[in-house]
Design an enzyme around this catalytic site. Structure first.
Site, PDB file in Angstrom:
ATOM      1  CB  CYS A   1      13.417  19.045  -6.554  1.00 55.36           C
ATOM      2  SG  CYS A   1      14.495  18.146  -5.426  1.00 55.36           S
TER       3      CYS A   1
ATOM      4  CB  SER B   1      -4.763  -9.294  -5.228  1.00 53.12           C
ATOM      5  OG  SER B   1      -3.753  -9.201  -5.989  1.00 53.12           O
TER       6      SER B   1
ATOM      7  CG  HIS C   1       3.978  -1.578  -4.758  1.00 57.52           C
ATOM      8  ND1 HIS C   1       2.831  -2.333  -4.727  1.00 57.52           N
ATOM      9  CD2 HIS C   1       5.036  -2.727  -5.137  1.00 57.52           C
ATOM     10  CE1 HIS C   1       3.350  -3.694  -5.179  1.00 57.52           C
ATOM     11  NE2 HIS C   1       4.256  -3.715  -5.567  1.00 57.52           N
TER      12      HIS C   1
ATOM     13  CG  ASN D   1      -1.786  -1.339   1.373  1.00 66.06           C
ATOM     14  OD1 ASN D   1      -2.172  -1.834   0.151  1.00 66.06           O
ATOM     15  ND2 ASN D   1      -2.428  -1.332   2.401  1.00 66.06           N
TER      16      ASN D   1
ATOM     17  CB  ALA E   1      -8.434  -6.485   7.329  1.00 67.70           C
TER      18      ALA E   1
ATOM     19  CG  ASN F   1      -7.498 -11.585   1.254  1.00 66.10           C
ATOM     20  OD1 ASN F   1      -7.796 -10.499   1.375  1.00 66.10           O
ATOM     21  ND2 ASN F   1      -6.741 -12.004   0.257  1.00 66.10           N
TER      22      ASN F   1
END
Length: 236
Positions: A140, A181, A113, A96, A223, A205
């Site tokens: 930046c 998944s 990720h 996540n 969950a 799950n």
């Protein structure tokens, strides 16, 4: 099977944040069933239409900031503290990009990720905190270039922290996947790597994942119910 493991590897996916109001991706009605990821979540999409991509991630960031951790996030945070107190370790790896684990109190979270709450400069590579909308003219804070992008892993890009994840998996004595998944690699392959090392595995799950048959055990349900109950079985 469960006993009292000392080194637990927890992998979480979108399902753990669904009860906090954040959408999943591949389930019926999920994000990638309604939107084309190739137009929103690739380097090529960002190059072709940066405003569209930034707007999509700004929306997701705002949604994540509005969400609150649920009982599953909080249970994992408590378990990490309890396990540390008895000389163990809970390695929390998440697919996540939200920060609900952190806001629930988890002491350390590995985001394979990437994270919605940080931006990455494509000019100098530096990463900076970002909790407001990200706009194309934004500079930046490190090099001054207007070259910021969401610090998330897009399709075609390599997930983050893979060496650290592999090391944690190698020393674990229990592997648990929560709300995943079972369709996204390399994360979907971790259960097989754990079993090859003789590590017990369990899936928590809402319904069986694509790789549910690879797990030694499973608990199905929301969950917010399955995670606290499972951790209680472990004395956490």
């Amino acid at each position: 099977m469960l006993g009292q493991p000392r080194r637990i590897f927890i992998l979480t996916g979108a399902g753990i944040s669904a009860e906090s109001g954040l959408g999943t991706f591949r389930d019926r009605g999920g994000l990638w069933r309604r939107l084309d990821p190739m137009t929103l979540a690739t380097p090529e999409a960002f190059a072709a239409d940066p405003d569209l991509v930034l707007d999509f991630y700004n929306h997701r960031r705002r949604a994540a900031l509005a969400a609150e951790p649920n009982a599953a996030h909080r249970a994992l945070a408590r378990a990490a503290d309890a396990l540390a107190a008895r000389g163990g370790d809970l390695f929390l790896c998440t697919q996540n990009v939200d920060d609900l684990h952190e806001r629930a109190g988890s002491p350390e979270v590995v985001h394979m990720h990437g994270e919605l709450m940080t931006a990455r400069c494509v000019a100098c590579g530096s990463i900076s905190e970002r909790r407001s909308d990200l706009l194309r003219p934004d500079a930046c804070p490190h090099c001054g270039a207007a070259a910021l992008r969401p610090d998330v892993v897009w399709f075609g890009e390599m997930p983050k922290h893979l060496d650290r994840i592999e090391a944690a998996l190698a020393r674990a004595d229990l592997f648990v996947a929560v709300g995943t998944s079972g369709a996204v690699y390399p994360a979907a392959g971790y259960v097989g790597r754990a079993r090859a090392r003789g590590i017990p595995t369990c899936e928590l799950n809402l319904a069986p994942s694509d790789n549910a048959d690879a797990f030694d055990a499973a608990r199905y349900g929301p969950a917010s119910e399955t995670v606290p109950a499972f951790l209680a079985e472990l004395g956490l």
